[in-house]
Write a protein that holds these residues in place. Structure first.
Motif, mmCIF file in Angstrom:
data_model
loop_
_atom_site.group_PDB
_atom_site.id
_atom_site.type_symbol
_atom_site.label_atom_id
_atom_site.label_comp_id
_atom_site.label_asym_id
_atom_site.label_seq_id
_atom_site.Cartn_x
_atom_site.Cartn_y
_atom_site.Cartn_z
ATOM 1 N N UNK A 147 -7.033 5.656 -10.646
ATOM 2 C CA UNK A 147 -7.278 4.360 -10.456
ATOM 3 C C UNK A 147 -7.869 3.804 -9.170
ATOM 4 N N UNK A 148 -8.068 2.752 -9.031
ATOM 5 C CA UNK A 148 -8.353 2.077 -7.674
ATOM 6 C C UNK A 148 -7.149 1.546 -6.810
ATOM 7 N N UNK A 149 -5.859 1.765 -7.456
ATOM 8 C CA UNK A 149 -4.714 1.275 -6.972
ATOM 9 C C UNK A 149 -3.533 2.133 -7.655
ATOM 10 N N UNK A 150 -2.359 2.032 -7.100
ATOM 11 C CA UNK A 150 -1.154 2.721 -7.662
ATOM 12 C C UNK A 150 -0.449 2.400 -8.872
ATOM 13 N N UNK A 151 -1.120 2.426 -10.028
ATOM 14 C CA UNK A 151 -0.896 2.005 -11.150
ATOM 15 C C UNK A 151 0.312 3.041 -11.836
ATOM 16 N N UNK A 152 1.435 2.480 -12.526
ATOM 17 C CA UNK A 152 2.334 3.227 -13.132
ATOM 18 C C UNK A 152 1.694 4.214 -14.046
ATOM 19 N N UNK A 153 0.958 3.866 -14.724
ATOM 20 C CA UNK A 153 0.150 4.613 -15.898
ATOM 21 C C UNK A 153 -0.660 5.815 -15.258
ATOM 22 N N UNK B 205 1.314 12.769 -0.156
ATOM 23 C CA UNK B 205 0.261 11.920 -0.032
ATOM 24 C C UNK B 205 -0.709 11.604 -1.275
ATOM 25 N N UNK B 206 -1.139 10.585 -1.363
ATOM 26 C CA UNK B 206 -1.647 10.162 -2.670
ATOM 27 C C UNK B 206 -3.310 10.212 -2.290
ATOM 28 N N UNK B 207 -4.064 10.480 -3.227
ATOM 29 C CA UNK B 207 -5.572 10.165 -3.194
ATOM 30 C C UNK B 207 -6.132 9.345 -4.151
ATOM 31 N N UNK B 208 -6.526 8.321 -4.067
ATOM 32 C CA UNK B 208 -6.815 7.031 -4.775
ATOM 33 C C UNK B 208 -8.300 7.430 -5.351
ATOM 34 N N UNK B 209 -8.370 7.606 -6.411
ATOM 35 C CA UNK B 209 -9.724 8.085 -7.077
ATOM 36 C C UNK B 209 -10.674 6.984 -6.987
ATOM 37 N N UNK B 210 -10.220 5.589 -7.259
ATOM 38 C CA UNK B 210 -11.197 4.623 -7.032
ATOM 39 C C UNK B 210 -12.636 4.666 -7.684
ATOM 40 N N UNK B 211 -13.463 4.331 -7.126
ATOM 41 C CA UNK B 211 -14.885 4.497 -8.028
ATOM 42 C C UNK B 211 -15.729 5.339 -7.161
ATOM 43 N N UNK B 212 -16.146 6.463 -7.724
ATOM 44 C CA UNK B 212 -17.197 7.441 -7.316
ATOM 45 C C UNK B 212 -18.636 6.932 -7.157
ATOM 46 N N UNK C 240 -1.688 -15.700 -8.187
ATOM 47 C CA UNK C 240 -3.182 -14.931 -8.284
ATOM 48 C C UNK C 240 -3.537 -14.622 -6.909
ATOM 49 N N UNK C 241 -3.284 -15.365 -5.707
ATOM 50 C CA UNK C 241 -3.713 -14.921 -4.370
ATOM 51 C C UNK C 241 -2.986 -13.664 -4.126
ATOM 52 N N UNK C 242 -1.500 -13.820 -4.372
ATOM 53 C CA UNK C 242 -0.654 -12.648 -3.931
ATOM 54 C C UNK C 242 -1.313 -11.420 -4.841
ATOM 55 N N UNK C 243 -1.330 -11.717 -6.015
ATOM 56 C CA UNK C 243 -1.688 -10.404 -7.158
ATOM 57 C C UNK C 243 -2.924 -9.696 -6.623
ATOM 58 N N UNK C 244 -4.179 -10.450 -6.440
ATOM 59 C CA UNK C 244 -5.279 -9.846 -5.739
ATOM 60 C C UNK C 244 -5.112 -9.231 -4.513
ATOM 61 N N UNK C 245 -4.185 -9.773 -3.718
ATOM 62 C CA UNK C 245 -3.956 -9.427 -2.366
ATOM 63 C C UNK C 245 -3.462 -8.095 -2.265
ATOM 64 N N UNK C 246 -3.023 -7.582 -3.359
ATOM 65 C CA UNK C 246 -2.081 -6.377 -3.476
ATOM 66 C C UNK C 246 -3.012 -5.327 -3.775
ATOM 67 N N UNK C 247 -4.246 -5.240 -4.375
ATOM 68 C CA UNK C 247 -4.993 -4.314 -4.765
ATOM 69 C C UNK C 247 -6.606 -4.414 -4.138
ATOM 70 N N UNK C 248 -6.979 -5.466 -4.257
ATOM 71 C CA UNK C 248 -8.453 -5.768 -3.718
ATOM 72 C C UNK C 248 -8.746 -5.345 -2.317
ATOM 73 N N UNK D 154 -11.496 -2.461 -0.752
ATOM 74 C CA UNK D 154 -12.639 -2.630 -0.210
ATOM 75 C C UNK D 154 -12.525 -1.845 1.073
ATOM 76 N N UNK D 155 -11.394 -1.540 1.586
ATOM 77 C CA UNK D 155 -10.985 -0.497 2.593
ATOM 78 C C UNK D 155 -11.605 0.803 2.313
ATOM 79 N N UNK D 156 -11.206 1.253 1.153
ATOM 80 C CA UNK D 156 -11.426 2.758 0.371
ATOM 81 C C UNK D 156 -12.950 2.748 0.345
ATOM 82 N N UNK D 157 -13.460 1.857 -0.205
ATOM 83 C CA UNK D 157 -14.909 1.779 -0.620
ATOM 84 C C UNK D 157 -15.958 1.786 0.820
ATOM 85 N N UNK D 158 -15.433 0.938 1.499
ATOM 86 C CA UNK D 158 -16.141 0.869 2.894
ATOM 87 C C UNK D 158 -15.958 2.059 3.883
#
Length: 299
Positions: free
Chosen positions: A166-172, A1-8, A60-68, A72-76
């Motif tokens: 990060x707020x998504x699963x980035x390779x870095x 399991x992964x814990x997405x840090x996102x924004x505190x 652009x639509x597909x790109x942002x729909x992958x992460x945003x 929103x779900x995590x923050x809410x």
């Protein structure tokens, strides 16, 4: 399991964050859907330039729909946990759409080169078949590249609940969280950056060197400005995209990573419809025609 840090954030800041990200997401969706709709509906926009632009807006639509939506779900909800499969799927889609956008911007530079340097043969050279043949490699190469990097990530070893900073699963972020020897992966990413970043940048630069050389041959200053202004929207998007990408992958600060990642994910998709609509007379004309077209009321 992964814990997405996102924004505190505090409760109040979380509400503001959710609202802001949701507004940005809706603006990106509506703006790019408008561009796609105009290009599909108006015959005057059925050219190679707008074919690539509609591809860019779709990306652009597909790109942002992958992460945003996930942010929103995590923050809410405050639920920062993501499954292993979900994380790798998000990584693959993020890489696929991001790399495709990079290659597509390069293809659009080639299109501008043909339009300005060979104006009399433009419609013949950039036929519908040629446009499809140019767009397909962008998707194919990005798919192969995303698959290789996702396979590398799949072979990484993690321990316990993995914190993704990060707020998504980035390779870095996954490399930083892994307990594996990531030397080979880091080496591949360095080489890959040449293929995905440096090589396309050189092609774009070469295209614009030829464009500038052709534009300078035009005797009228008005003619020079009018010709080169047809490239201004593309130049703006290219500078923002490659500039934010370079800034993102050169930083080592967590706070800067989060801010730059947010800029990289949202800035180009949000600027794209604004730049191409506000500075493009064909788009504005097509929008006005649709708005002022009177249709008979159905009985």
């Amino acid at each position: 399991m992964f814990y997405i840090f996102a924004f505190s954030t505090s409760e109040t800041e979380r509400i503001i964050l959710v609202t802001a990200v949701l507004v940005i997401y809706l603006l990106i969706l509506s703006g790019n859907l408008l561009i796609i709709s105009l290009i599909c509906l108006e015959l005057q926009l059925q050219t190679s330039m707008y074919f690539f632009l509609s591809n860019l807006s779709s990306l652009d639509i597909l790109y942002v729909s992958t992460t945003l939506p996930k942010l929103i779900y995590i923050s809410h909800t405050g639920d920062h946990v993501m499954s292993y499969t979900g994380c790798l799927s998000q990584l693959y889609l993020y890489l696929l759409f991001g790399d495709t956008e990079c290659f597509l911007l390069t293809t659009m530079a080639i299109d501008r080169y043909v339009a300005i340097c060979f104006p009399l043969h433009y419609s013949l050279i950039m036929s519908k078949q040629v446009c499809v043949l140019l767009a397909f490699p962008a998707w194919f190469m990005a798919s192969v590249n995303a698959s290789i990097l996702t396979c590398y990530a799949h072979n990484l070893t993690f321990y316990g609940l993995v914190e993704v900073k990060n707020f998504f699963c980035d390779i870095k972020a996954l490399i930083s969280a892994s307990i594996s020897d990531t030397t080979s992966l880091r080496t591949f990413i360095t080489v890959d950056a040449m293929f995905v970043g440096v090589f396309p940048s050189c092609l774009i630069l070469a295209s614009y060197v030829c464009i500038i050389h052709t534009v300078l041959k035009i005797k009228s200053s008005h003619g020079r400005w009018k010709t080169f202004s047809s490239c201004s929207s593309h130049i703006t998007i290219v500078v923002v995209y490659f500039g934010s990408a370079m800034s993102l992958y050169l930083t080592n600060s967590l706070e800067q990573d989060l801010v730059l990642s947010m800029m990289f994910v949202t800035l180009v998709p949000m600027l794209n419809p604004l730049v191409y609509s506000l500075r493009n007379k064909d788009i504005i004309r097509a929008l006005k025609q649709i708005i002022h077209t009177k249709k008979p009321c159905p009985l």
